[in-house]
Scaffold this active site. Structure first.
Site, PDB file in Angstrom:
ATOM      1  N   GLY A   1       0.811  -1.201   0.000  1.00 35.54           N
ATOM      2  CA  GLY A   1       0.000   0.000   0.000  1.00 35.54           C
ATOM      3  C   GLY A   1       0.848   1.256   0.000  1.00 35.54           C
ATOM      4  CB  SER A   2       4.100   2.055   1.560  1.00 32.65           C
ATOM      5  OG  SER A   2       3.670   1.788   2.872  1.00 32.65           O
TER       6      SER A   2
ATOM      7  CG  ASP B   1      -6.717   2.350   7.626  1.00 36.00           C
ATOM      8  OD1 ASP B   1      -5.913   1.498   7.218  1.00 36.00           O
ATOM      9  OD2 ASP B   1      -6.415   3.228   8.468  1.00 36.00           O
TER      10      ASP B   1
ATOM     11  CG  HIS C   1      -4.890  -2.806   5.481  1.00 32.63           C
ATOM     12  ND1 HIS C   1      -5.409  -1.614   5.911  1.00 32.63           N
ATOM     13  CD2 HIS C   1      -3.541  -2.662   5.513  1.00 32.63           C
ATOM     14  CE1 HIS C   1      -4.423  -0.774   6.192  1.00 32.63           C
ATOM     15  NE2 HIS C   1      -3.280  -1.387   5.963  1.00 32.63           N
TER      16      HIS C   1
ATOM     17  CG  ASN D   1      10.170  -4.546 -10.456  1.00 32.18           C
ATOM     18  OD1 ASN D   1       8.953  -4.670 -10.526  1.00 32.18           O
ATOM     19  ND2 ASN D   1      10.984  -5.574 -10.502  1.00 32.18           N
TER      20      ASN D   1
ATOM     21  CB  SER E   1      -2.671  -1.328   2.390  1.00 33.83           C
ATOM     22  OG  SER E   1      -1.772  -2.258   2.993  1.00 33.83           O
TER      23      SER E   1
END
Length: 434
Positions: free
Chosen positions: A84-85, A192, A218, A286, A213
Site C-alpha cells: 500500500g505504501s 483502511d 487490512h 519495479n 493496502s
C-alpha cells in the site's frame, strides 16, 4: 498434471483443518489482537496451487484480481503493487508526470494532507519534492473537514491527499467538490476503508485516484501488497509505467508486440525502430506484486462482504458497550457515512482521573492489543522536523491524539466473547479510577 495436483491440494485442505482447530477463548490468556488476517483453507490452497505451478512473478492471477477488484470498487483500472505504501508513492508520483503537461505537479507545489496520519500517506509528497500542507482533524471522526481543507488552499496548492481514518470516511464529496472548483487533484488513501460508503457511494470513487493496502491488518490480505485504482485512463497509464520500471511499453512480461508497432517507434533521441519494450518514458520503479499474492487476493476478495459486515458488527458492539463510560471520548461515524471500520478509536479525556498510558498498560496486561492512531502529529517526529511544510491553523486535536488516543480491534476473527471481555475490562479500569 491436474490429476497429480488435485491430491496434493486435497492434502493441503486436510492439513489446514488439522493445523487450524477452533481454540477456546481464555480471558486474560488468549491474545486479542487489534488486527490480523483471516485465512481459511481455500486461501492456503490458492497459495499452494500458485506455488505448484511456479507462478512466481506477476501473471494471470494478478491480472484477474486487478479486473475483479476494479469492478468491485467501481473503477476502470486497477494496478497491483507490492504494498500500500508503494501504491501511495505511485499515485503521487503520477501527478508529477510530464505527460500531464500543464497539469503536471512540480517541485515546490503544495499538497494538502492531515498531520494526524500514517507516514506513507505523506512521504510521497516529500519524496517528489512537493510541500505538504498540514491541517488538523476532528477528535470524534479523526478526519479533516471541508472547512479546514478550504482554508489551506493557497496559490501553490495543486492536490489533496487524505486517508479515510480507521475506515471512517472524511467528508469526501465536499472535499472532491472543493478540488474540482480549484482545479486540484484528489487522491483518496482508502487503505483502511475498503467498502466504506459516503452518501451511499463507495469511498475511493470520488477522487482522481485511490490507493489500497493488502497488508495482513487490512480488510483483504495478500501478505504484502497494494493497489492503485482510477477511472482516468491517462493516469492509469502513467501509474503502470512508473510501477513497471518506467517503461513506455504496455505489454505484460512475456508478451510482445500487442500494439503491432513494437519496432516502429521513435522516442527521445533514440534511433527509429528502437525496441518499444525497452523505451523508458518515466524514471520509474519495479513495484509489481507476484502471482502467488494475486492468487491469495482472489480467494480473499470472495469473502469481502462478510469481512465488512463483521467489522461493522464488532464496532457497533464496542460502541454500544462503552457508551456513557466516563473519561473516554468515543468515536462517531462521519455524518452521511457508512464506514467499513478498520479499528475502534478511543481518546482519554485530558481531565480524566487516569491517563492513556495507564489504561493501555492495563489492557495490554490482559492480552488486549492496542495501537496508537499511527504517528499522531507527524510534524513532531524527527523524520519531518526541518522538512519543507506549511501548517494551516492550530494542530490542537492532532496533539491530543498524540498524547491521549489509541485504538483497539474490530477485525473479523474477534468473537462476541472477546469483545465483551474488552468492554468489561475498560469499564473495570475506569470504575477503579473513578
Amino acid at each position: 498434471m491436474s490429476d497429480r495436483k488435485e491430491p496434493v491440494l486435497d492434502e493441503v485442505r486436510k492439513y489446514h483443518r488439522e493445523a487450524s482447530p477452533e481454540r477456546e477463548f481464555i480471558p486474560g490468556t488468549t491474545e486479542i489482537w487489534p488486527s490480523g488476517a483471516v485465512l481459511d483453507e481455500e486461501d492456503r490452497t490458492a497459495l499452494v496451487e500458485a506455488a505448484l505451478e511456479m507462478r512466481i512473478a506477476a501473471g494471470r492471477s494478478c491480472r484477474k484480481f486487478e479486473s475483479a477488484f476494479a469492478r468491485r470498487l467501481k473503477r476502470r483500472k486497477a494496478h497491483l503493487t507490492n504494498s500500500g505504501s508503494s501504491a501511495n508513492l505511485l499515485a503521487v508520483s503520477a501527478l508529477t508526470s510530464h505527460l500531464l503537461e500543464e497539469a503536471q505537479l512540480k517541485p515546490g507545489d503544495e499538497v494538502i494532507t492531515v498531520a494526524a496520519g500514517f507516514p506513507t500517506t505523506v512521504n510521497p509528497i516529500l519524496q517528489n519534492g512537493l510541500v505538504p500542507v498540514f491541517v488538523d482533524v476532528d477528535l470524534t471522526t479523526c478526519n479533516a473537514t471541508a472547512d479546514r481543507v478550504a482554508a489551506a488552499i493557497g496559490p501553490k496548492t495543486r492536490a489533496v491527499v487524505l486517508a479515510h481514518a480507521l475506515g471512517n470516511p472524511f467528508p469526501v464529496a465536499e472535499i472532491a467538490r472543493l478540488a474540482e472548483e480549484h482545479g486540484l487533484f484528489l487522491i483518496e488513501d482508502n487503505c483502511d476503508a475498503v467498502g466504506s460508503l459516503y452518501d451511499g457511494k463507495l469511498t475511493g470513487t470520488f477522487g482522481d485516484m485511490t490507493t489500497v493496502s493488502f497488508y495482513p491488518a487490512h480488510h483483504l490480505t495478500m501478505g504484502e501488497g497494494g493497489c492503485v485504482l482510477t477511472s482516468n485512463l491517462a493516469l492509469a497509464r502513467i501509474v503502470e509505467s512508473l510501477r513497471d520500471w518506467g517503461r513506455d511499453c504496455w505489454c505484460e512480461p512475456g508478451e510482445s508486440d500487442k500494439c503491432l508497432k513494437r519496432f516502429t517507434y521513435q522516442m527521445g533521441t533514440l534511433p527509429a525502430g528502437y525496441d518499444h519494450k525497452y523505451i523508458f518514458s518515466h524514471v520509474g520503479y519495479n513495484l509489481k506484486a507476484t502471482d502467488i499474492q494475486g492468487a491469495l487476493g482472489l480467494t480473499q476478495l470472495a469473502k469481502l462482504d462478510g469481512f465488512i459486515e463483521a467489522r461493522k458488527r464488532n464496532w457497533r458492539r464496542l460502541r454500544d458497550g462503552l457508551d456513557g463510560v466516563p473519561g473516554l471520548l468515543l468515536p462517531d461515524a462521519t455524518p452521511r457515512s457508512d464506514p467499513s471500520w478498520f479499528g475502534f478509536v478511543l481518546t482519554v479525556d485530558p481531565e480524566a482521573p487516569f491517563s492513556r498510558a495507564e489504561l493501555v498498560a492495563f489492557l495490554e496486561d490482559r492480552k488486549i492489543g492496542t495501537r496508537r492512531l499511527f504517528a499522531g502529529n507527524l510534524t513532531r517526529h524527527p523524520a519531518y522536523i526541518g522538512r519543507p511544510h506549511r501548517i494551516v491553523g492550530e494542530l490542537t486535536n492532532s496533539d491530543v491524539i498524540t498524547d491521549q488516543t489509541f485504538w483497539i480491534g474490530v477485525y473479523p476473527a474477534l468473537t462476541d466473547e472477546m469483545l465483551d471481555y474488552v468492554t468489561a475490562s475498560i469499564k473495570e479500569f475506569v470504575a477503579a479510577h473513578g
